[in-house]
Design a protein around this motif. Structure first.
Motif, mmCIF file in Angstrom:
data_model
loop_
_atom_site.group_PDB
_atom_site.id
_atom_site.type_symbol
_atom_site.label_atom_id
_atom_site.label_comp_id
_atom_site.label_asym_id
_atom_site.label_seq_id
_atom_site.Cartn_x
_atom_site.Cartn_y
_atom_site.Cartn_z
ATOM 1 N N THR A 145 -2.630 -1.552 -3.994
ATOM 2 C CA THR A 145 -2.612 -3.009 -3.889
ATOM 3 C C THR A 145 -1.216 -3.473 -3.505
ATOM 4 O O THR A 145 -0.255 -3.244 -4.231
ATOM 5 C CB THR A 145 -3.041 -3.668 -5.211
ATOM 6 N N PHE A 146 -1.137 -4.100 -2.340
ATOM 7 C CA PHE A 146 0.111 -4.669 -1.839
ATOM 8 C C PHE A 146 0.130 -6.157 -2.150
ATOM 9 O O PHE A 146 -0.818 -6.872 -1.813
ATOM 10 C CB PHE A 146 0.211 -4.514 -0.310
ATOM 11 N N LYS A 150 6.659 -1.214 -2.336
ATOM 12 C CA LYS A 150 5.574 -0.243 -2.477
ATOM 13 C C LYS A 150 4.418 -0.914 -3.217
ATOM 14 O O LYS A 150 4.631 -1.797 -4.036
ATOM 15 C CB LYS A 150 6.047 0.983 -3.269
ATOM 16 N N PRO A 151 3.205 -0.471 -2.947
ATOM 17 C CA PRO A 151 2.047 -1.058 -3.626
ATOM 18 C C PRO A 151 1.876 -0.491 -5.035
ATOM 19 O O PRO A 151 2.419 0.564 -5.366
ATOM 20 C CB PRO A 151 0.882 -0.605 -2.742
ATOM 21 N N SER A 152 1.114 -1.191 -5.838
ATOM 22 C CA SER A 152 0.683 -0.607 -7.107
ATOM 23 C C SER A 152 -0.440 0.363 -6.756
ATOM 24 O O SER A 152 -1.170 0.168 -5.775
ATOM 25 C CB SER A 152 0.211 -1.680 -8.083
ATOM 26 N N ARG A 158 -2.699 -10.719 -0.722
ATOM 27 C CA ARG A 158 -2.910 -9.431 -1.382
ATOM 28 C C ARG A 158 -3.746 -8.555 -0.459
ATOM 29 O O ARG A 158 -4.751 -9.000 0.091
ATOM 30 C CB ARG A 158 -3.635 -9.630 -2.705
ATOM 31 N N LEU A 159 -3.313 -7.325 -0.329
ATOM 32 C CA LEU A 159 -4.047 -6.346 0.460
ATOM 33 C C LEU A 159 -4.424 -5.194 -0.463
ATOM 34 O O LEU A 159 -3.562 -4.601 -1.104
ATOM 35 C CB LEU A 159 -3.178 -5.814 1.614
ATOM 36 N N THR A 160 -5.720 -4.905 -0.533
ATOM 37 C CA THR A 160 -6.194 -3.775 -1.317
ATOM 38 C C THR A 160 -6.751 -2.740 -0.350
ATOM 39 O O THR A 160 -7.614 -3.047 0.468
ATOM 40 C CB THR A 160 -7.295 -4.210 -2.311
#
Length: 144
Positions: free
Chosen positions: A49-50, A133-135, A28-30
């Motif tokens: 968030t990815f 796409k991220p959230s 997870r990438l934030t």
């Protein structure tokens, strides 16, 4: 280059970017874009968030490690028209294509879904490769 308008009200420059990469099995990438630090800008920050991101590159105070078009979209807000719009998607990205070419079969490569996101602040640039796409959500300032 696509101007990714996540929230219409975010037509302001971003002062700084911070991120947290959790690289366990379900990575997870934030990424947080700090809009609230810009005087006269937007009062909240943007959190992206990815889930299972592919890659991240950070460019501090310099552009050019990863190719971008020479002309980048600008903010439309009259006070900030000279600043680059902070959330972009690179169409036909050489970086995304290079990754896809190494990880996909020749048939799958033609239709790869690797996306190249670019987040630009007044001080730095963050590139992210992801299949999705991220959230996104607006958050209160993270500054104390």
């Amino acid at each position: 280059m696509i101007k990714w308008e996540i929230f219409k009200e975010l037509d302001f420059p971003c002062s700084d970017i911070s991120y947290k990469w959790e690289s366990e099995r379900c990575a997870r990438l934030t990424v947080i874009l700090h809009f609230s630090r810009v005087i006269g800008g937007y009062a909240k920050d943007l959190e992206l968030t990815f889930e299972n991101p592919i890659a991240l590159k950070w460019e501090d105070e310099s552009y050019g490690l990863i190719d971008l078009p020479e002309t980048l979209p600008k903010c439309c807000s009259e006070k900030f028209m000279s600043w680059t719009y902070p959330t972009l998607i690179v169409s036909n990205s050489q970086w995304a294509d290079l990754y896809a070419a190494r990880t996909h079969t020749k048939e799958d490569y033609k239709n790869h879904k690797v996306m190249h996101f670019v987040f630009i602040s007044m001080n730095d640039l963050v590139h992210v490769l992801s299949n999705e796409k991220p959230s996104t959500r607006l958050i209160e300032s993270t500054d104390a």
